[in-house]
Scaffold this motif. Structure first.
Motif, mmCIF file in Angstrom:
data_model
loop_
_atom_site.group_PDB
_atom_site.id
_atom_site.type_symbol
_atom_site.label_atom_id
_atom_site.label_comp_id
_atom_site.label_asym_id
_atom_site.label_seq_id
_atom_site.Cartn_x
_atom_site.Cartn_y
_atom_site.Cartn_z
ATOM 1 N N ILE A 48 1.003 -1.051 -0.089
ATOM 2 C CA ILE A 48 0.096 0.044 -0.267
ATOM 3 C C ILE A 48 1.195 0.970 0.174
ATOM 4 O O ILE A 48 2.640 0.945 0.970
ATOM 5 C CB ILE A 48 -0.821 0.049 1.566
ATOM 6 C CG1 ILE A 48 0.079 -0.003 2.122
ATOM 7 C CG2 ILE A 48 -2.053 -1.205 1.135
ATOM 8 C CD1 ILE A 48 -1.062 0.577 3.630
ATOM 9 N N ASN A 49 0.231 2.484 -0.683
ATOM 10 C CA ASN A 49 1.241 3.732 -0.263
ATOM 11 C C ASN A 49 0.674 4.475 -0.099
ATOM 12 O O ASN A 49 -1.003 4.471 -0.646
ATOM 13 C CB ASN A 49 1.794 4.174 -2.053
ATOM 14 C CG ASN A 49 0.832 4.654 -2.911
ATOM 15 O OD1 ASN A 49 -0.086 3.393 -3.389
ATOM 16 N ND2 ASN A 49 1.458 5.579 -3.218
ATOM 17 N N ILE A 66 4.839 -2.332 3.289
ATOM 18 C CA ILE A 66 3.582 -4.200 2.642
ATOM 19 C C ILE A 66 3.428 -4.072 3.767
ATOM 20 O O ILE A 66 4.124 -4.442 4.979
ATOM 21 C CB ILE A 66 6.092 -4.888 2.515
ATOM 22 C CG1 ILE A 66 5.768 -4.541 1.694
ATOM 23 C CG2 ILE A 66 5.480 -6.047 1.999
ATOM 24 C CD1 ILE A 66 7.255 -3.238 1.654
ATOM 25 N N LEU A 67 2.647 -5.513 3.482
ATOM 26 C CA LEU A 67 1.625 -5.516 4.768
ATOM 27 C C LEU A 67 1.441 -7.660 4.498
ATOM 28 O O LEU A 67 1.492 -8.153 3.167
ATOM 29 C CB LEU A 67 -0.014 -5.788 5.010
ATOM 30 C CG LEU A 67 -0.546 -4.386 4.325
ATOM 31 C CD1 LEU A 67 -1.916 -3.677 4.275
ATOM 32 C CD2 LEU A 67 -0.142 -3.819 5.504
ATOM 33 N N VAL A 68 1.706 -7.520 5.881
ATOM 34 C CA VAL A 68 1.855 -9.168 5.776
ATOM 35 C C VAL A 68 0.835 -9.948 6.393
ATOM 36 O O VAL A 68 1.035 -9.788 7.640
ATOM 37 C CB VAL A 68 3.671 -10.306 6.151
ATOM 38 C CG1 VAL A 68 3.936 -11.520 6.154
ATOM 39 C CG2 VAL A 68 4.374 -9.697 5.173
ATOM 40 N N ASN A 69 0.177 -10.502 5.216
ATOM 41 C CA ASN A 69 -0.958 -10.882 6.557
ATOM 42 C C ASN A 69 -2.257 -10.226 6.742
ATOM 43 O O ASN A 69 -2.359 -10.779 7.930
ATOM 44 C CB ASN A 69 -0.653 -12.252 6.761
ATOM 45 C CG ASN A 69 -0.086 -13.538 6.563
ATOM 46 O OD1 ASN A 69 -0.063 -14.574 4.870
ATOM 47 N ND2 ASN A 69 0.684 -14.282 7.307
ATOM 48 N N GLY A 70 -2.002 -8.798 5.583
ATOM 49 C CA GLY A 70 -2.580 -8.225 6.778
ATOM 50 C C GLY A 70 -2.094 -6.716 7.772
ATOM 51 O O GLY A 70 -2.596 -5.732 8.169
ATOM 52 N N VAL A 74 6.479 -4.593 6.831
ATOM 53 C CA VAL A 74 7.537 -3.414 6.177
ATOM 54 C C VAL A 74 7.507 -2.193 6.047
ATOM 55 O O VAL A 74 6.154 -2.370 5.137
ATOM 56 C CB VAL A 74 8.555 -4.602 5.410
ATOM 57 C CG1 VAL A 74 9.738 -3.504 5.019
ATOM 58 C CG2 VAL A 74 8.954 -5.649 5.810
ATOM 59 N N HIS A 75 8.257 -1.495 6.154
ATOM 60 C CA HIS A 75 6.982 -0.036 5.690
ATOM 61 C C HIS A 75 9.152 0.510 5.214
ATOM 62 O O HIS A 75 10.507 1.202 5.667
ATOM 63 C CB HIS A 75 7.037 0.898 7.075
ATOM 64 C CG HIS A 75 6.987 2.314 6.266
ATOM 65 N ND1 HIS A 75 6.177 2.947 5.699
ATOM 66 C CD2 HIS A 75 7.175 3.752 6.636
ATOM 67 C CE1 HIS A 75 5.797 3.986 6.226
ATOM 68 N NE2 HIS A 75 7.124 4.577 6.664
ATOM 69 N N VAL A 76 8.574 1.636 4.424
ATOM 70 C CA VAL A 76 9.317 2.547 3.502
ATOM 71 C C VAL A 76 9.214 3.782 3.394
ATOM 72 O O VAL A 76 8.064 4.052 3.501
ATOM 73 C CB VAL A 76 9.712 1.977 1.668
ATOM 74 C CG1 VAL A 76 11.142 1.933 1.120
ATOM 75 C CG2 VAL A 76 9.812 0.679 1.468
ATOM 76 N N GLU A 77 10.091 5.228 3.645
ATOM 77 C CA GLU A 77 10.409 5.930 3.536
ATOM 78 C C GLU A 77 10.850 6.312 2.156
ATOM 79 O O GLU A 77 12.316 6.046 2.608
ATOM 80 C CB GLU A 77 10.516 6.465 5.142
ATOM 81 C CG GLU A 77 10.625 8.189 4.912
ATOM 82 C CD GLU A 77 9.170 8.047 5.106
ATOM 83 O OE1 GLU A 77 8.498 9.066 4.828
ATOM 84 O OE2 GLU A 77 7.832 7.286 5.636
ATOM 85 N N LEU A 78 11.065 7.342 1.801
ATOM 86 C CA LEU A 78 11.233 7.999 0.727
ATOM 87 C C LEU A 78 11.508 9.393 0.103
ATOM 88 O O LEU A 78 10.369 10.201 0.744
ATOM 89 C CB LEU A 78 10.681 7.095 -0.579
ATOM 90 C CG LEU A 78 9.965 5.851 -0.867
ATOM 91 C CD1 LEU A 78 9.457 5.329 -2.219
ATOM 92 C CD2 LEU A 78 11.912 5.303 -1.408
ATOM 93 N N LYS A 79 12.975 9.725 0.137
ATOM 94 C CA LYS A 79 12.199 11.088 -0.054
ATOM 95 C C LYS A 79 14.232 11.365 -1.388
ATOM 96 O O LYS A 79 14.130 10.400 -2.462
ATOM 97 C CB LYS A 79 14.018 11.349 0.433
ATOM 98 C CG LYS A 79 13.921 12.196 2.373
ATOM 99 C CD LYS A 79 12.683 12.179 2.620
ATOM 100 C CE LYS A 79 12.165 12.777 4.179
ATOM 101 N NZ LYS A 79 10.905 13.182 4.421
#
Length: 258
Positions: A48-49, A66-70, A74-79
């Protein structure tokens, strides 16, 4: 989980207590797996984003999760390119302070954070920031470097330990389903002092090659011979203890090991 569970307690559930009893409306209970550690591809991944959280101290919008089984694991932070990657690290610090705990506190289940400015990409565990804050509060030297500060976030690398820093190249390898699930399930260690450690690439490669050598030696009945042996060269401070510990854990699970 209780809404009052801390990040550490939620991490313990994912790492050490991932089978939970779910009490249904009719009063019966059912065992559910937060994550399937025996058959890793039974786990469902979703991305999801721009998820918006309005119940925190400030309204926030998270980049990519990133969801694993809901569950967000894992979370991604972008610049944008040209912005220091540490800005993404500091952004996650603000999220932990202002909003990860909001609503049901599901974002406190995140196990691994990824930060990138497109050119440089790194990853680290969820207790990195919390442990760093605690250590800074316990010392008078406010500039003390610790193993939990930004300087000790990890680069990703290939099997030859060549860094993979570009976000697109990182995504093709680190975020492949098999790789990401293996890192979450096989190559995280929740220590006795309740800290989550995510292994570095060369530690993962060393562990996998040891396991591979043991499997080959078993299949070709080479146990006890020179061909069955080998060595891993790690320098001082590179994490030999963690590599050995994780290798021992995985070897003990091999079907032919008594």
């Amino acid at each position: 989980a209780s809404v009052n569970d801390s990040i550490v307690e939620k991490t313990r559930k994912i790492q050490d207590d991932h089978v939970q009893n779910l009490r249904r409306d009719d009063g019966t209970t059912k065992n559910i797996y937060l994550i399937d550690k025996k058959n890793i591809h039974n786990n469902r991944l979703q991305v999801i984003n721009q998820y918006e959280e309005s119940e925190g101290t400030h309204d926030t919008r998270y980049d990519v999760t990133i969801l694993v089984n809901g569950l967000p694991l894992v979370h991604v932070e972008l610049k944008r390119r040209g912005v220091a990657i540490q800005e993404a690290f500091n952004q996650i610090k603000r999220y932990q302070r202002d909003s990860f705990w909001a609503a049901s506190g599901l974002y406190e289940y995140v196990q691994i954070f990824v930060i990138s400015n497109g050119t440089h990409t790194k990853y680290y565990s969820n207790t990195t920031r919390e442990s760093h804050i605690k250590e800074q509060q316990q010392t008078r030297n406010k500039t003390k470097r610790t193993s939990n500060s930004f300087e000790f976030t990890s680069w990703w690398a290939d099997a030859n330990n060549k860094p993979i820093t570009d976000l697109m190249d990182f995504g093709k390898t680190f975020f492949s389903k098999h790789s990401l699930l293996n890192i979450l399930i096989r190559y995280c260690v929740f220590t006795s002092d309740r800290t989550l450690l995510v292994m570095r690439p060369y530690q993962i490669v060393a562990t996998e090659r040891i396991i591979s050598r043991i499997n080959v030696s078993h299949n070709y009945k080479r146990f006890g011979s020179l061909e069955a042996g080998g060595y891993i060269w790690h320098t001082t401070g590179s994490g030999k203890t963690l590599t050995s510990f994780k290798t021992a854990q995985l070897v003990a699970k091999l079907p032919f090991i008594n």
